[in-house]
Design a protein around this motif. Structure first.
Motif, PDB file in Angstrom:
ATOM      1  N   ILE A 152     -12.395   0.160 -14.748  1.00 14.23           N
ATOM      2  CA  ILE A 152     -12.741  -0.730 -13.637  1.00 14.23           C
ATOM      3  C   ILE A 152     -11.580  -1.672 -13.341  1.00 14.23           C
ATOM      4  CG2 ILE A 152     -14.335  -2.538 -12.872  1.00 14.23           C
ATOM      5  CD1 ILE A 152     -16.407  -1.241 -14.799  1.00 14.23           C
ATOM      6  N   CYS A 153     -10.988  -2.227 -14.383  1.00 10.31           N
ATOM      7  CA  CYS A 153      -9.866  -3.155 -14.185  1.00 10.31           C
ATOM      8  C   CYS A 153      -8.680  -2.455 -13.527  1.00 10.31           C
ATOM      9  CB  CYS A 153      -9.438  -3.757 -15.520  1.00 10.31           C
ATOM     10  SG  CYS A 153     -10.661  -4.864 -16.258  1.00 10.31           S
ATOM     11  N   CYS A 154      -8.316  -1.283 -14.028  1.00 15.12           N
ATOM     12  CA  CYS A 154      -7.177  -0.556 -13.447  1.00 15.12           C
ATOM     13  C   CYS A 154      -7.442  -0.169 -11.999  1.00 15.12           C
ATOM     14  CB  CYS A 154      -6.866   0.684 -14.286  1.00 15.12           C
ATOM     15  SG  CYS A 154      -6.143   0.332 -15.905  1.00 15.12           S
ATOM     16  N   ALA A 155      -8.670   0.233 -11.706  1.00 22.54           N
ATOM     17  CA  ALA A 155      -9.011   0.609 -10.332  1.00 22.54           C
ATOM     18  C   ALA A 155      -8.880  -0.596  -9.398  1.00 22.54           C
ATOM     19  CB  ALA A 155     -10.423   1.174 -10.287  1.00 22.54           C
ATOM     20  N   TRP A 156      -9.410  -1.742  -9.812  1.00 17.58           N
ATOM     21  CA  TRP A 156      -9.321  -2.929  -8.961  1.00 17.58           C
ATOM     22  C   TRP A 156      -7.865  -3.357  -8.787  1.00 17.58           C
ATOM     23  CZ3 TRP A 156      -7.396  -7.854  -9.132  1.00 17.58           C
ATOM     24  CH2 TRP A 156      -7.849  -8.735  -8.147  1.00 17.58           C
ATOM     25  N   LEU A 157      -7.095  -3.349  -9.871  1.00 16.64           N
ATOM     26  CA  LEU A 157      -5.696  -3.767  -9.793  1.00 16.64           C
ATOM     27  C   LEU A 157      -4.890  -2.851  -8.874  1.00 16.64           C
ATOM     28  CD1 LEU A 157      -5.116  -4.620 -13.564  1.00 16.64           C
ATOM     29  CD2 LEU A 157      -4.989  -6.249 -11.653  1.00 16.64           C
ATOM     30  N   ALA A 158      -5.144  -1.544  -8.949  1.00 17.35           N
ATOM     31  CA  ALA A 158      -4.401  -0.607  -8.100  1.00 17.35           C
ATOM     32  C   ALA A 158      -4.659  -0.881  -6.627  1.00 17.35           C
ATOM     33  CB  ALA A 158      -4.793   0.828  -8.452  1.00 17.35           C
ATOM     34  N   ARG A 159      -5.899  -1.155  -6.284  1.00 15.97           N
ATOM     35  CA  ARG A 159      -6.204  -1.451  -4.881  1.00 15.97           C
ATOM     36  C   ARG A 159      -5.651  -2.809  -4.479  1.00 15.97           C
ATOM     37  NH1 ARG A 159     -12.200  -1.701  -1.954  1.00 15.97           N
ATOM     38  NH2 ARG A 159     -11.430  -1.336   0.170  1.00 15.97           N
ATOM     39  N   HIS A 160      -5.798  -3.783  -5.361  1.00 18.79           N
ATOM     40  CA  HIS A 160      -5.358  -5.139  -5.055  1.00 18.79           C
ATOM     41  C   HIS A 160      -3.834  -5.226  -4.920  1.00 18.79           C
ATOM     42  CE1 HIS A 160      -5.256  -9.521  -5.170  1.00 18.79           C
ATOM     43  NE2 HIS A 160      -4.368  -9.457  -6.147  1.00 18.79           N
ATOM     44  N   LEU A 161      -3.118  -4.542  -5.808  1.00 15.48           N
ATOM     45  CA  LEU A 161      -1.654  -4.635  -5.823  1.00 15.48           C
ATOM     46  C   LEU A 161      -0.986  -3.596  -4.938  1.00 15.48           C
ATOM     47  CD1 LEU A 161      -1.196  -5.206  -9.667  1.00 15.48           C
ATOM     48  CD2 LEU A 161      -1.028  -6.928  -7.858  1.00 15.48           C
ATOM     49  N   GLY A 162      -1.725  -2.567  -4.549  1.00 15.70           N
ATOM     50  CA  GLY A 162      -1.127  -1.513  -3.735  1.00 15.70           C
ATOM     51  C   GLY A 162      -0.108  -0.677  -4.492  1.00 15.70           C
ATOM     52  N   ARG A 163      -0.260  -0.608  -5.814  1.00 15.54           N
ATOM     53  CA  ARG A 163       0.664   0.161  -6.650  1.00 15.54           C
ATOM     54  C   ARG A 163      -0.133   0.931  -7.713  1.00 15.54           C
ATOM     55  NH1 ARG A 163       5.288  -4.023  -8.649  1.00 15.54           N
ATOM     56  NH2 ARG A 163       6.080  -2.096  -9.601  1.00 15.54           N
ATOM     57  N   PRO A 164       0.381   2.049  -8.163  1.00 18.53           N
ATOM     58  CA  PRO A 164      -0.301   2.755  -9.249  1.00 18.53           C
ATOM     59  C   PRO A 164      -0.331   1.894 -10.512  1.00 18.53           C
ATOM     60  CG  PRO A 164       1.330   4.175  -8.196  1.00 18.53           C
ATOM     61  CD  PRO A 164       1.565   2.786  -7.678  1.00 18.53           C
ATOM     62  N   VAL A 165      -1.442   1.942 -11.206  1.00 17.69           N
ATOM     63  CA  VAL A 165      -1.637   1.133 -12.413  1.00 17.69           C
ATOM     64  C   VAL A 165      -2.151   2.043 -13.524  1.00 17.69           C
ATOM     65  CG1 VAL A 165      -2.952  -0.748 -13.456  1.00 17.69           C
ATOM     66  CG2 VAL A 165      -2.075  -0.989 -11.129  1.00 17.69           C
ATOM     67  N   ARG A 166      -1.546   1.904 -14.698  1.00 15.39           N
ATOM     68  CA  ARG A 166      -1.881   2.804 -15.811  1.00 15.39           C
ATOM     69  C   ARG A 166      -2.175   2.005 -17.082  1.00 15.39           C
ATOM     70  NH1 ARG A 166       2.607   6.809 -18.383  1.00 15.39           N
ATOM     71  NH2 ARG A 166       3.449   4.752 -18.959  1.00 15.39           N
ATOM     72  N   TRP A 167      -3.133   2.502 -17.847  1.00 16.31           N
ATOM     73  CA  TRP A 167      -3.396   1.986 -19.195  1.00 16.31           C
ATOM     74  C   TRP A 167      -3.518   3.159 -20.151  1.00 16.31           C
ATOM     75  CZ3 TRP A 167      -8.276   2.499 -21.918  1.00 16.31           C
ATOM     76  CH2 TRP A 167      -8.271   1.890 -23.183  1.00 16.31           C
ATOM     77  N   LEU A 168      -2.728   3.127 -21.216  1.00 12.56           N
ATOM     78  CA  LEU A 168      -2.811   4.124 -22.277  1.00 12.56           C
ATOM     79  C   LEU A 168      -3.237   3.402 -23.550  1.00 12.56           C
ATOM     80  CD1 LEU A 168       0.473   6.197 -21.686  1.00 12.56           C
ATOM     81  CD2 LEU A 168      -1.823   6.639 -20.789  1.00 12.56           C
ATOM     82  N   GLU A 169      -4.367   3.786 -24.080  1.00 12.35           N
ATOM     83  CA  GLU A 169      -4.895   3.136 -25.283  1.00 12.35           C
ATOM     84  C   GLU A 169      -4.011   3.429 -26.482  1.00 12.35           C
ATOM     85  OE1 GLU A 169      -9.347   3.064 -26.955  1.00 12.35           O
ATOM     86  OE2 GLU A 169      -8.365   5.007 -27.172  1.00 12.35           O
ATOM     87  N   ASP A 170      -3.698   2.389 -27.259  1.00  5.49           N
ATOM     88  CA  ASP A 170      -3.005   2.649 -28.518  1.00  5.49           C
ATOM     89  C   ASP A 170      -4.044   2.734 -29.638  1.00  5.49           C
ATOM     90  OD1 ASP A 170      -3.524   0.024 -29.579  1.00  5.49           O
ATOM     91  OD2 ASP A 170      -1.694  -0.754 -28.681  1.00  5.49           O
ATOM     92  N   ARG A 171      -3.616   3.220 -30.780  1.00  5.18           N
ATOM     93  CA  ARG A 171      -4.559   3.517 -31.852  1.00  5.18           C
ATOM     94  C   ARG A 171      -5.212   2.252 -32.409  1.00  5.18           C
ATOM     95  NH1 ARG A 171      -6.906   8.146 -31.914  1.00  5.18           N
ATOM     96  NH2 ARG A 171      -4.961   9.305 -31.893  1.00  5.18           N
TER      97      ARG A 171
END
Length: 793
Positions: free
Chosen positions: A266-285
């Protein structure tokens, strides 16, 4: 019923046998083994930002001021910044269910260590983590509920608006006993399974961007349920579902861990729309272990009542599950506990069953559905009790079980909780597993164990309800009801068969097994079948991959769709050949009158698309593309089953347990691909061994996770896998298209019960008994010490 030989000498069909029951090489393996798979972490986009999250270091606190680093405020977002974002509401229709409100970023209060507090964005993950480290958060500590039994009676509330800390309670009371029952013996124990983590090779991963041309959010996510994630995103972001496209590319294991909507998504989706840029999160262990991947914490106060000969008369149980702080979307808080009351009787006949369950809220991460949801704990509880009863009576554990297993002659059978067992021979399955282990040979070896070592034997029998339908999940109050599965199938102009599915494959070999189904119906070479899945833009709606449903539901949908295409192809062939359709036969990818060459499917496809002038008038213009739905009737699910039997060696000086031998006899109905089934069983066994002997996520009294790295969280490796024999039984289900049953979770269900039973068998002469897993050296030594002082560990 057809029994296959053990896997060590399995007489499989030749690789050239491409249909159901064959073992061709997996279609997906070439790209995966050559490093050509595409995971979310492989996807790069121009101008992409990475996200690092500020996570709560405390388990329970009021949120105070959040100070963003000077000059970097535009790169840090809190819940107050996420305008228009609604909380996650994973509700249930179970009577009395209490709804938890989970904001994607914490608001007012944090409820477990690792809960998201702020999102920081930067061109690299390292830079985003540096920014996150500079965010200052004021926490006003609150009392921590770290134990589910204490949480029930505590005045502290995980959710302030609740009357107590119980998500929901269920009660079951059934009595079908006849008058004049014989004298019985009651055996009672308090049992626990430890909280643990899931460990897919690939962690969670999300990449979002806004497609301005289509006015659509595109989310790449390592997800098992892309359509369900789309629904949840739409609810939380205030978008219609047509504005969201969810793509699950290659996914490196799921096990239930990737079967829910994530706050991070949800956070990445909102940020991508808000910022107009692709946004990525990769979980670390560390994120995964410390905050995101908890499962399996059950407690049972359980008694079994047996007659002098060992027949099971009844079960009485009070069970609770630590559900953590929230119910994860679409529904997780009661999924474990709510099932206990219906599946605890297992594959046994009995007269009485009484069960109370509670799903308890604590200041721990939400409990998630893990491979073998609820069944692993249930199997552990019941099968340990049956072995304890057998020891008290003085008979072999398989002899006791033989008195009460549902007989093959009674199939189909409706059990005491109204589970409809479709087919099977449970007694034969157990007998084959015991024989494959050479049980009596191991009994003879027990007195000859080396000094300081003890040998023990254990087994566990279970049945696995898979491919559940509307009646089951509606009854549990689950908001996503899996009533059917669909397949879109079409021929291309050159005769390639394209199959599009809503389920997702993340290690199950579905691209191969679904192609085998198509080959069985159409005779088409599996190399000419393309299976596409994991994209809501072009796949039919589906509740996704979970609950051992794909072989039955997706396999049935593919088979039904291919049958529909076969009907259309036959009508076209009849028109082109000038003969009645009833005289034609489809065989080997060709349609013709028996004894004649007829027409190949690719010839018919070419004619339809490229030379329609050859087709007579009056032919159905619908073409060579279909979307067909499939469901079983009744839709109560299929019941696969298995018996696991093992021999262990226990070092009474160190407490170490070593697996000496292991045998599995399972019945998954008609096996689409026996080799793939074996892979599922072996992988599940490895996970079950972890649950039995190694894996545990302990928390201290302040709710702090104590195994947040792989140096602390122990997992089995290849060296811990025992010698293994696998026996396949195939009792077709009368409910499914090809007689297949769901079997994806079975390998992980029985090992904890079978292995701990074996440990208890080894320690019985010393008066020691384990009532908790994992059977770590510490617990084994504690049980031995308790035996010396006359207490039960």
């Amino acid at each position: 019923m057809n029994a296959r030989t053990p896997s060590v000498a399995l007489e499989r069909p030749a690789d050239t046998d491409q249909g159901i029951g064959g073992c061709p090489r997996r279609k997906e393996d070439r790209r995966l083994l050559l490093g050509r798979g595409q995971y979310v972490g492989d996807i790069r986009m121009p101008d992409m930002l990475d996200v690092a999250f500020v996570r709560s270091p405390v388990a329970h606190a009021k949120l105070g001021r959040i100070d963003k680093p000077e000059g970097l405020a535009s790169m840090v977002y809190t819940m107050d910044d996420l305008s228009g974002v609604h909380p996650i509401l994973a509700a249930s229709a179970l009577p009395g269910f209490k709804r938890s409100v989970q904001h994607p970023l914490a608001k007012d209060k944090v409820r477990f260590v690792g809960e998201l507090v702020a999102a920081c964005v930067a061109p690299t993950r390292a830079r985003a983590e540096d920014i996150a480290a500079q965010v200052s958060v004021d926490y006003a500590d609150l009392p921590v509920l770290a134990d589910m039994e204490a949480a029930i009676d505590s005045a502290t509330r995980v959710h302030d608006e609740w009357s107590d800390n119980v998500f929901a309670e269920t009660n079951t009371d059934r009595d079908v006993s006849a008058p004049g029952a014989t004298a019985t013996r009651t055996v009672r124990r308090r049992l626990r399974t430890s909280r643990q983590c899931m460990m897919p090779l690939e962690g969670r991963a999300v990449l979002c961007y806004w497609d301005h041309r289509l006015d659509q959010l595109v989310m790449y996510s390592a997800a098992q349920v892309p359509h369900i994630n789309r629904t949840g995103l739409a609810e939380c972001l205030g978008l219609d579902q047509g504005q969201i496209r969810v793509v699950s590319p290659d996914v490196g294991g799921g096990f239930g861990y990737k079967g829910l909507l994530l706050p991070e998504e949800i956070c990445c989706a909102w940020l991508a729309r808000h910022l107009g840029r692709p946004v990525r999160w990769l979980e670390d262990r560390r994120e995964q272990l410390g905050a995101n991947a908890n499962c399996r914490e059950h407690a049972y106060d359980i008694a079994v009542e047996v007659e002098p000969d060992g027949r099971l008369v009844g079960i009485e149980c009070d069970a609770m599950v630590d559900s953590g702080a929230y119910s994860s979307y679409p529904f997780s808080a009661c999924l474990e506990a709510a099932q206990i009351g219906s599946i605890l009787p297992g594959p046994y006949v009995m007269d009485r069953f009484v069960c109370r369950t509670r799903s308890v809220a604590t200041n721990k991460p939400p409990i998630l559905p893990y491979r073998g949801v609820a069944r692993t704990g249930v199997c552990f509880a019941l099968e340990l009790m049956l072995d304890a009863a057998a020891r008290e009576i003085g008979i072999e554990p398989y002899e006791l079980r033989a008195r009460s297993l549902v007989p093959a002659s009674a199939m189909p059978y409706t059990n005491i909780t109204n589970k409809y067992f479709d087919s099977g021979d449970y007694l034969a399955c157990m007998t084959k597993a015991v024989e494959a282990l050479d049980w009596q040979v191991w009994r003879e070896r027990q007195p000859k164990a080396p000094a300081g070592k003890r040998i023990g034997l254990g087994l566990a029998v279970f049945c696995e309800q898979g491919a559940h339908g509307t009646s089951v999940y509606h009854g549990w109050g689950i908001p996503m009801v899996p009533g059917y599965e669909q397949c879109a199938a079409r021929f291309t102009p050159d005769g390639i068969l394209e199959i599009r599915l809503g389920v997702h494959s993340h290690g199950q070999g579905m691209e191969t097994s679904m192609a085998q189904v198509a080959h069985t119906v159409l005779g088409i070479d599996i190399d000419r079948v393309r299976v596409q899945h994991g994209d809501t833009a072009n796949s039919p709606y589906s509740t996704g991959t979970w609950g051992s449903r794909c072989a039955v539901m997706a396999g049935g949908a593919v088979g039904t769709a291919c049958q529909a295409l076969a009907t259309r192809m036959t009508a076209l062939a009849a028109a082109l050949l000038g003969v009645p359709a009833a005289t034609l036969r489809l065989e080997g990818g060709r349609i013709g009158v028996p004894g004649s060459p007829g027409l190949a499917l690719d010839e018919i496809a070419h004619t339809w698309y490229r030379a329609p002038q050859k087709i007579p008038l009056g032919i159905d213009p619908s073409g060579l593309e279909v979307v067909v739905g499939y469901k079983t009737a009744p839709d109560t699910g299929t019941f696969s089953y298995a018996c696991h039997a093992c021999a262990v060696e226990v070092d009474i000086a160190t407490g170490r347990v070593i697996l000496l031998d292991y045998a599995i006899c399972e019945d998954g109905g008609v096996l689409l691909n026996p080799q793939i089934v074996e892979g599922q069983l072996i992988g599940g066994l490895a996970q079950g061994i972890g649950t039995a002997l190694y894996e545990e996520m302990p928390f201290d009294g302040e709710g702090q996770p104590l195994a947040s790295t792989l140096a602390d969280y122990l997992m089995p490796g290849a060296g811990e896998m025992p010698p293994l024999k696998i026996i396949h039984m195939e009792t077709p289900s009368p409910l499914t298209l090809f007689g297949q049953k769901g079997i994806g979770e079975g390998g992980a269900i029985a090992p904890p019960a079978a292995i701990v039973n074996a440990v208890n068998d080894a320690l019985h002469a010393l008066g020691a008994e384990l009532t908790e897993c994992p059977a770590s050296p510490e617990r084994v030594l504690r049980a031995l010490a308790a035996a010396r002082t006359g207490a039960l560990a």
